[in-house]
Design a protein around this motif. Structure first.
Motif, short mmCIF file in Angstrom:
data_model
loop_
_atom_site.label_atom_id
_atom_site.label_comp_id
_atom_site.label_asym_id
_atom_site.label_seq_id
_atom_site.Cartn_x
_atom_site.Cartn_y
_atom_site.Cartn_z
N ALA A 55 0.91 -1.15 0.03
CA ALA A 55 -0.03 -0.07 -0.15
C ALA A 55 0.94 1.31 0.02
O ALA A 55 0.49 2.20 -0.45
CB ALA A 55 -0.98 -0.06 1.26
N HIS A 56 1.97 1.18 0.70
CA HIS A 56 2.73 2.29 0.99
C HIS A 56 3.34 3.01 -0.72
O HIS A 56 3.45 3.88 -1.06
CB HIS A 56 3.86 2.06 1.84
N LYS A 57 4.11 1.75 -1.18
CA LYS A 57 4.47 1.96 -2.53
C LYS A 57 3.53 2.40 -3.41
O LYS A 57 3.75 3.38 -4.32
CB LYS A 57 5.24 0.59 -3.01
N LEU A 58 2.13 1.91 -3.59
CA LEU A 58 1.40 2.27 -4.52
C LEU A 58 0.73 3.46 -4.35
O LEU A 58 0.70 4.53 -5.24
CB LEU A 58 0.11 1.43 -4.28
N ARG A 59 0.51 4.24 -2.96
CA ARG A 59 0.21 5.46 -2.53
C ARG A 59 1.08 6.33 -3.10
O ARG A 59 0.84 7.59 -3.62
CB ARG A 59 -0.17 5.37 -1.19
N THR A 60 2.36 6.09 -3.02
CA THR A 60 3.60 7.13 -3.12
C THR A 60 3.62 7.26 -4.76
O THR A 60 3.73 8.39 -5.11
CB THR A 60 5.03 6.37 -2.63
N LEU A 61 3.43 6.07 -5.44
CA LEU A 61 3.28 6.25 -6.83
C LEU A 61 2.19 7.00 -7.31
O LEU A 61 2.24 8.08 -8.32
CB LEU A 61 3.24 4.87 -7.66
N ALA A 62 1.23 6.84 -6.87
CA ALA A 62 -0.18 7.50 -7.24
C ALA A 62 0.07 9.04 -6.92
O ALA A 62 -0.48 9.96 -7.88
CB ALA A 62 -1.52 7.07 -6.50
N GLU A 63 0.49 9.17 -5.69
CA GLU A 63 0.66 10.84 -5.48
C GLU A 63 1.72 11.33 -6.34
O GLU A 63 1.66 12.77 -6.51
CB GLU A 63 0.97 11.01 -4.07
N ARG A 64 2.69 10.73 -6.66
CA ARG A 64 3.78 11.48 -7.45
C ARG A 64 3.43 11.83 -8.66
O ARG A 64 3.66 12.67 -9.44
CB ARG A 64 4.99 10.21 -7.42
N HIS A 65 2.51 10.90 -9.34
CA HIS A 65 1.92 11.17 -10.62
C HIS A 65 0.54 11.52 -10.70
O HIS A 65 -0.15 11.51 -11.98
CB HIS A 65 2.19 9.88 -11.48
N GLY A 66 -0.13 11.96 -9.69
CA GLY A 66 -1.46 12.33 -9.64
C GLY A 66 -2.31 11.59 -10.05
O GLY A 66 -3.56 11.93 -10.94
N LEU A 67 -2.36 10.29 -9.80
CA LEU A 67 -3.37 9.01 -10.03
C LEU A 67 -4.15 8.74 -9.07
O LEU A 67 -3.55 8.94 -7.72
CB LEU A 67 -2.47 7.83 -10.48
N GLU A 68 -5.40 8.72 -8.95
CA GLU A 68 -6.67 8.73 -8.13
C GLU A 68 -6.75 7.19 -7.59
O GLU A 68 -7.04 7.09 -6.40
CB GLU A 68 -8.04 9.37 -8.66
N HIS A 69 -6.66 6.17 -8.44
CA HIS A 69 -7.25 4.96 -8.12
C HIS A 69 -5.66 3.87 -7.88
O HIS A 69 -5.05 3.75 -8.71
CB HIS A 69 -7.80 4.42 -9.02
N TRP A 70 -5.73 3.26 -6.74
CA TRP A 70 -4.83 1.96 -6.62
C TRP A 70 -5.46 1.05 -5.59
O TRP A 70 -6.48 1.55 -4.71
CB TRP A 70 -3.47 2.55 -5.97
N SER A 71 -4.93 -0.08 -5.61
CA SER A 71 -5.38 -0.98 -4.59
C SER A 71 -4.67 -2.13 -4.39
O SER A 71 -3.82 -2.62 -5.20
CB SER A 71 -6.66 -1.68 -5.00
#
Length: 383
Positions: A55-71
């Motif tokens: 979850a930590h890695k996915l959240r970091t990537l999503a925030e870095r690139h402005g993406l809304e959805h991860w799971s």
């Protein structure tokens, strides 16, 4: 302008290849250019949904690139009717189960290779996808490299005359991980995790040879583990149980002989990390990732073997560079564009799970050839 959104579940984007090539340099690059313009007022807009275990890695990537959805819940993502495509760039050992789930969920598929750890599994994926009536593709990125696109141009233009042989060198020194950090994940060197350079590279060589020169008819290989002890990401030593070098001889349709060496235990003394030399009756070429040089029959020099005097000829300078004559985009991005067009517009596509199965077959036969010390036929696959 009509925008068609395609939502793509991307599993494995926290890994090097999934992140750099597929997310950043392909789908995010498409978004930066405003989407994939189909030329008729329609634009395909890829919407990545990041999937993985951390979850930590996915959240970091999503925030870095402005993406809304991860799971971290693949089953929930696949149960979302709004997901159009499932993409898999996980470690090989985890791929087959996840792809079968995506097929059962009715998602179109785009997956990295090898598609499975064995031929039986690869064929079952192809069979399941066919029966489900979904669109499916396998990454075959090297076909879209500038150097190989130039090489294809030469083949299709008849430059070589009758092609006699192909020689390929791939690889570089991967540090053991003790005094310098390894530049490849440690699972690559554990057979129990699906590692090994034959399993990794023979699927590449299958589609390169098949697409440019003809189907592989026989294989004779020698695989080995040159570096038996390595250190993982935490600095812990481990025994390398997978091969780190594979040397193969392949007979192709029409009698062409291909020799391809793959090694993570070799120091580079060539212009690029991978190079292919093709020799024919009318000319020869040497192609890498980007460049391609040729020597035609009419301009071939006449060397004479004389070990008693220094060589006076500068052989590399006797070759001519093939011009680009086109703009070459990132190879992964170029294939993503074709697959998205295939999904949205049903445009032609041939790099499917059966093509992926051929790669797994060649790797399996290469390992068996090495174990048994003999040349093996490569039978044509059917479902």
């Amino acid at each position: 302008m009509t925008r068609t959104t395609v939502r793509i579940a991307m599993n494995g984007v926290t890994g090097r290849m999934g992140y750099r090539q597929h997310l950043v340099r392909s789908l995010l690059a498409l978004r930066e250019q405003g989407g994939l313009d189909l030329g008729d007022g329609t634009v395909i807009w890829p919407e990545p949904v990041l999937v993985g275990r951390s979850a930590h890695k996915l959240r970091t990537l999503a925030e870095r690139h402005g993406l809304e959805h991860w799971s971290t819940d693949l089953d929930t993502v696949l149960g979302d009717d709004g997901i159009d495509i499932y993409f898999d760039a996980q470690v090989t050992a985890a791929r087959e189960e996840a792809v079968q789930k995506a097929i059962a969920a009715g998602k179109h598929l785009y997956v990295e290779k090898p598609t499975a750890t064995g031929l039986a599994g690869a064929l079952e994926l192809a069979r399941s996808a066919r029966d489900a009536g979904i669109k499916h593709g396998v990454v075959q990125d090297k076909l879209f490299l500038p150097g190989l696109r130039k090489l294809r141009r030469l083949v299709e233009g008849g430059f070589f005359g009758r092609i006699l042989s192909v020689r390929g060198e791939f690889g570089y020194w991967v540090f053991e991980g003790d005094w310098q950090e390894a530049q490849r994940p440690s699972w690559n060197y554990r057979a129990e995790d699906g590692g090994g350079i034959a399993a990794d590279m023979f699927p590449h060589w299958e589609y390169v040879l098949h697409e440019l020169f003809g189907p592989v008819k026989t294989v004779q290989a020698q695989v080995t583990t040159h570096i038996p002890r390595r250190w993982d990401e935490s600095g812990t030593p481990y025994d390398a149980t997978a091969d780190d070098a594979a040397y193969g001889i392949f007979e192709l349709a029409g009698g062409i002989v291909a020799q391809l060496n793959s090694s993570w235990a070799v120091r580079v003394h060539r212009d690029e990390l991978v190079e292919f030399q093709v020799d024919g009756t009318e000319g020869s070429a040497v192609a890498g990732l980007r460049g391609c040089r040729v020597q035609h029959r009419s301009s071939t020099p006449k060397p004479v073997w004389n070990p008693d005097i220094p060589a006076s000829e500068r052989f590399r300078e006797q070759w001519q560079e093939v011009p680009d004559n086109a703009e070459f985009d990132n190879g992964f991005k170029a294939q993503w564009e074709l697959f998205l067009r295939h999904v949205v517009r049903d445009e032609p596509w041939r790099w499917d799970l059966m093509a992926g199965a051929r790669g797994v077959q060649l790797a399996e036969l290469g390992l068996r050839s090495s174990a048994e010390g003999r040349r093996l036929d490569v039978p044509e696959l059917t479902l």
